[in-house]
Design a protein around this motif. Structure first.
Motif: not given
Length: 300
Positions: A85-86, A88-90, A256, A259-260, A263, A266
């Motif tokens: 997932e990381i 995909e998000k970063a 990151f 922004q998150y 989370d 992550l």
């Protein structure tokens, strides 16, 4: 002649046994202290490694399980999806690529310039050599914050701001690298250099064919220190690299987190990814690192 001496000569093993008794007692005493030292070192190592172990474990948990009380040391379930997932998000690939380019480039340049300059300071004679070396090494005591603004202005006028070339130009030379390599070169006998000059080798040839192959432990130490410092550098890239496509891993992870920021799993996953290359490099070169640090302070 005394009776004691005659008895010792009559029994050849008696004198040796008499000498060995105190030696055995002397050897037995430090063993207990050595065990205590090992226990203390093991506890200290465990205390240092505990936060990293917790970080790795947290990267394999659900977000809600990261800060549970008591701490759940075995993730249940193990969430490997965090490592997918990381990405995909970063923009992890770009961050790692930029950081790797800078780390490898700066390390290569500092080893090249540091070893060559150290050879000049240790194996050649010229007027003012010791004074120049002292002034050069004294720059280690000057914090980068004291001259980073003039440096930024100078690189901006040269058109290097917001480029990876700025970071490479800033760290091409290292006074610490010159100092470390010079200390090691001084342990190499001068007779080797003299023999090479008699055989017709130039100073460059002596450095390349004799000094560099002999200084593998010191080079490995300099590689590990420089690679680690460049990989973990945050302030330099923050000042010079403003475009997102030029960000390093440290700046990218900071963005990151902003922004998150909730989370946590992550965030721990990204931290593990940032630490992993350093751990691998150190494990591969730790033997040379210890040898280089141990021998660089010796002379003669």
């Amino acid at each position: 002649m005394s009776t004691t001496t005659e008895v010792r000569r009559a029994t050849p093993g008696a004198e040796r046994a008499e000498r060995d008794v105190p030696r055995t007692a002397t050897r037995a005493r430090p063993s207990a202290g050595r065990v205590l030292a090992y226990v203390a070192l093991a506890l200290a190592a465990a205390a240092v490694l505990l936060p990293f172990v917790w970080m790795v474990i947290s990267s394999l948990k659900d977000n809600n399980d990261v800060f549970t009380v008591p701490i759940q040391w075995i993730p249940d379930p193990v969430v490997w999806q965090n490592y997918v997932e990381i990405w995909e998000k970063a923009d992890m690939a770009t961050w790692i690529k930029n950081t790797l380019v800078l780390s490898v480039g700066v390390t290569f340049l500092q080893v090249l310039t540091g070893s060559f300059a150290a050879y000049g300071f240790s194996k050649t004679r010229f007027p003012g050599r010791d004074t120049l070396f002292l002034l050069y090494v004294a720059t280690i005591a000057v914090p980068w914050q004291a001259y980073m603004i003039p440096q930024f202005v100078m690189l901006s006028k040269m058109g290097l701001s917001n480029t990876l070339w700025a970071m490479l130009a800033l760290q091409t030379f290292s006074a610490f690298g010159v100092f470390l390599m010079k200390q090691f070169y001084e342990t190499v006998p001068e007779e080797l250099s003299e023999a090479a000059r008699i055989d017709g080798l130039s100073e460059y040839g002596i450095w390349r064919r004799i000094m560099v192959p002999l200084s593998v432990p010191a080079i490995a130490s300099l590689v590990l220190i420089t690679f680690t410092n460049t990989w973990n550098d945050y302030l330099g890239p923050l000042i010079y690299l403003r475009s997102p496509e030029l960000w390093t891993l440290q700046i990218g992870l900071k963005s990151f987190i902003g922004q998150y920021n909730a989370d946590y799993a992550l965030i721990m996953t990204g931290s593990v990814i940032s630490v992993l290359p350093i751990a691998i490099v150190f494990l591969l070169g730790q033997r040379y690192f210890i040898e280089g640090i141990a021998t660089s302070g010796l002379k003669g």
